[in-house]
Each structure stands twice: as structure tokens, then as C-alpha cells.
Scaffold this active site. Structure first.
Site, PDB file in Angstrom:
ATOM      1  N   PRO A   2      19.760 -51.970 -45.351  1.00 46.48           N
ATOM      2  CA  PRO A   2      20.730 -53.006 -44.983  1.00 46.48           C
ATOM      3  C   PRO A   2      21.169 -52.988 -43.520  1.00 46.48           C
ATOM      4  CG  PRO A   2      21.879 -51.171 -45.972  1.00 46.48           C
ATOM      5  CD  PRO A   2      20.404 -50.806 -45.970  1.00 46.48           C
ATOM      6  N   GLU A   3      20.635 -52.062 -42.723  1.00 47.31           N
ATOM      7  CA  GLU A   3      21.191 -51.858 -41.387  1.00 47.31           C
ATOM      8  C   GLU A   3      21.174 -53.114 -40.514  1.00 47.31           C
ATOM      9  OE1 GLU A   3      19.754 -47.715 -42.634  1.00 47.31           O
ATOM     10  OE2 GLU A   3      19.168 -49.793 -42.936  1.00 47.31           O
ATOM     11  N   VAL A   4      20.036 -53.803 -40.472  1.00 42.14           N
ATOM     12  CA  VAL A   4      19.954 -54.984 -39.604  1.00 42.14           C
ATOM     13  C   VAL A   4      20.984 -56.031 -40.030  1.00 42.14           C
ATOM     14  CG1 VAL A   4      18.479 -56.919 -38.912  1.00 42.14           C
ATOM     15  CG2 VAL A   4      17.563 -54.592 -38.912  1.00 42.14           C
TER      16      VAL A   4
ATOM     17  N   TRP B 143      22.625 -53.438 -36.806  1.00 40.74           N
ATOM     18  CA  TRP B 143      21.841 -52.526 -35.984  1.00 40.74           C
ATOM     19  C   TRP B 143      20.512 -52.138 -36.643  1.00 40.74           C
ATOM     20  CZ3 TRP B 143      26.943 -50.795 -37.394  1.00 40.74           C
ATOM     21  CH2 TRP B 143      26.981 -49.963 -38.535  1.00 40.74           C
TER      22      TRP B 143
ATOM     23  N   ILE C 165      23.903 -55.589 -41.066  1.00 38.04           N
ATOM     24  CA  ILE C 165      25.257 -55.239 -40.622  1.00 38.04           C
ATOM     25  C   ILE C 165      25.314 -54.954 -39.124  1.00 38.04           C
ATOM     26  CG2 ILE C 165      26.004 -54.426 -42.884  1.00 38.04           C
ATOM     27  CD1 ILE C 165      25.534 -51.562 -41.982  1.00 38.04           C
TER      28      ILE C 165
END
Length: 250
Positions: free
Chosen positions: A130-132, A136, A134
Site C-alpha cells: 500500500p505504500e504508493v 511513498w 499513501i
């Protein structure tokens, strides 16, 4: 109280991330304990294989941003770099490591699982980076994703536009095996680990050592580059809002 449970079943050691209230998120203590446990078990001649799993509700939810509340960006980068080094160390061990994934493997938990030599998933397990979404880039482990699925699929998975289940993880090559219907993931992982443990340890270790450069690639350099990109991303408004929500100083 330790957040990592260590048991041995004959020649197989079982390491369990045991932070259920934090969804087994990767905090400073648990990653240090994991590093110590992996090194100790790799040096133990009675251990021929290792299973890495998590207490319900799932395998691992990634980095513990709540624990990092109050730190700054440099502190987050250092934590992620340490976690990356521990995950990379798995490929360099002599002892095979089998991940048993049930419930979910998210973010850093996703990459920690696929850093293991063999990945066993439940069909219903939720896999997601899920990083991208949120703000980054994942700060480590991208080389590991590339090694499993190739660069084009790795790019799509890293964008994280959608989560997927264990069946899709198996189809993609993220997971090597699915637990059979009615079989627990831990039982399935212990079965695969037991078969590896029954093989001659020197030959198993040599096989790991031969394939390590191909499986891990230039992982250290790639992780350092991703960590720097992550730091740059944290200046963007979406990332700053995410960090502020958890109390991390951006």
C-alpha cells in the site's frame, strides 16, 4: 515479554511474530529479535529448516508507524534500512526459511514473506503493497519482488492499486504453494520445511549459496536507492498527511 516466539519441532524451528494487537507490525524490538533468532538458528546444527509465521490475525502488517510516532524522517529511514538488512540476510543463510502466510501480508510484511526461500499462503490471505497509495515508494525489498515476478509485474504490484488473494499470489509466483483446503498454513509450511530438513544440509546450503546472487541480486544497493527515494517522497503533501496521521515528524 518477547514479541517473537521460537519453538523447535524436531529439525524445524518455528519463528512466530507475536504482536497480535499491532497486527504483527515490524517494530524496533521485534526486528532486532528476529535478526538475533535467525542468526542463532542458522548456526545451530540441530536446525535444518525454519518456518517464519505470524500470530493471528495475520502474517505481518508492515512497519509499525504508530511505534515510530515521535521520531523523525532520519529515524524512519534508519529503521527501514535495518529491517531491509534483516530481510536480505535470509538469502545469505545456510538454512532454508519457509514463510507461512495467513490473514494478510502487507507492505514490509509482504516483502519479508517473499524474502524467504519458500512461501506458503492460504488461498484467502490478503497480499498488498500500500505504500504508493499513501505517498511513498516502498523503502526496501523491490529487488526481491523483481526476482520473483520480473520487473514489469513488480512495477504493477508496487503501485499497489489493488490487493489480491493467495490464489493470485500463487499464480504470480509471489507464493510458491497454497495450503490445501482444510489444511492450516502452518501445517502446510511445516510439511515443506520438513521435506527440506530431510535433505543433506551441506547440499541444501550449497544450493542456497549458489542461487543467492540471482535471488537477491544487488539488493543492498537497490534498498539504499529506494530508501533515498522514500525520503524524497515524504516531502509530498500526501505522504506528509500520512506521517502526520501517525505522529511521525516529516
Amino acid at each position: 515479554m518477547s514479541e517473537l516466539d521460537v519453538k523447535q519441532v524436531e529439525a524445524v524451528a518455528v519463528l512466530t511474530l507475536d504482536r497480535p494487537k499491532r497486527r504483527n507490525a515490524i517494530g524496533a524490538e521485534v526486528i532486532s529479535d528476529l535478526a538475533e533468532a535467525l542468526a542463532g538458528l542458522d548456526a545451530d546444527a540441530s536446525v535444518h529448516a525454519i518456518v517464519l509465521t505470524g500470530t493471528a490475525p495475520g502474517f505481518c502488517a508492515g512497519s509499525d508507524l504508530k511505534e515510530l510516532a515521535g521520531t523523525d524522517l532520519a529515524g524512519m529511514m534508519a529503521h527501514e534500512a535495518h529491517t531491509a538488512a534483516v530481510a536480505r540476510s535470509i538469502a545469505l543463510m545456510s538454512t532454508p526459511v519457509v514463510a507461512a502466510v495467513d490473514g494478510f501480508a502487507l507492505g514490509g510484511g509482504f516483502v519479508l514473506a517473499i524474502s524467504c526461500d519458500v512461501v506458503v499462503s492460504s488461498a484467502a490471505a490478503r497480499w498488498h503493497l500500500p505504500e504508493v497509495t499513501i505517498g511513498w515508494i516502498p523503502p526496501w525489498g523491490l529487488q526481491t519482488i523483481v526476482a520473483r515476478v520480473g520487473p514489469v509485474a513488480a512495477r504493477r504490484l508496487t503501485w499497489g492499486a489493488e490487493a489480491f488473494d493467495g490464489r493470485e499470489a500463487h499464480r504470480l509466483g509471489i507464493a510458491d504453494y497454497l495450503a490445501a483446503e482444510g489444511e492450516s498454513v502452518l501445517e502446510a509450511a511445516l510439511g515443506h520445511a520438513g521435506r527440506l530438513a530431510a535433505l543433506p544440509p551441506p547440499a541444501v546450503a550449497s544450493t542456497k549459496q549458489f542461487f543467492a546472487p540471482m535471488a537477491a541480486g544487488a539488493g543492498e544497493a537497490a534498498d539504499a536507492w529506494a530508501n533515498r527515494l522514500f525520503a524524497g517522497n515524504c516531502a509530498h503533501p500526501v505522504a506528509k498527511a500520512t506521517l502526520a496521521r501517525f505522529g511521525v515528524k516529516s
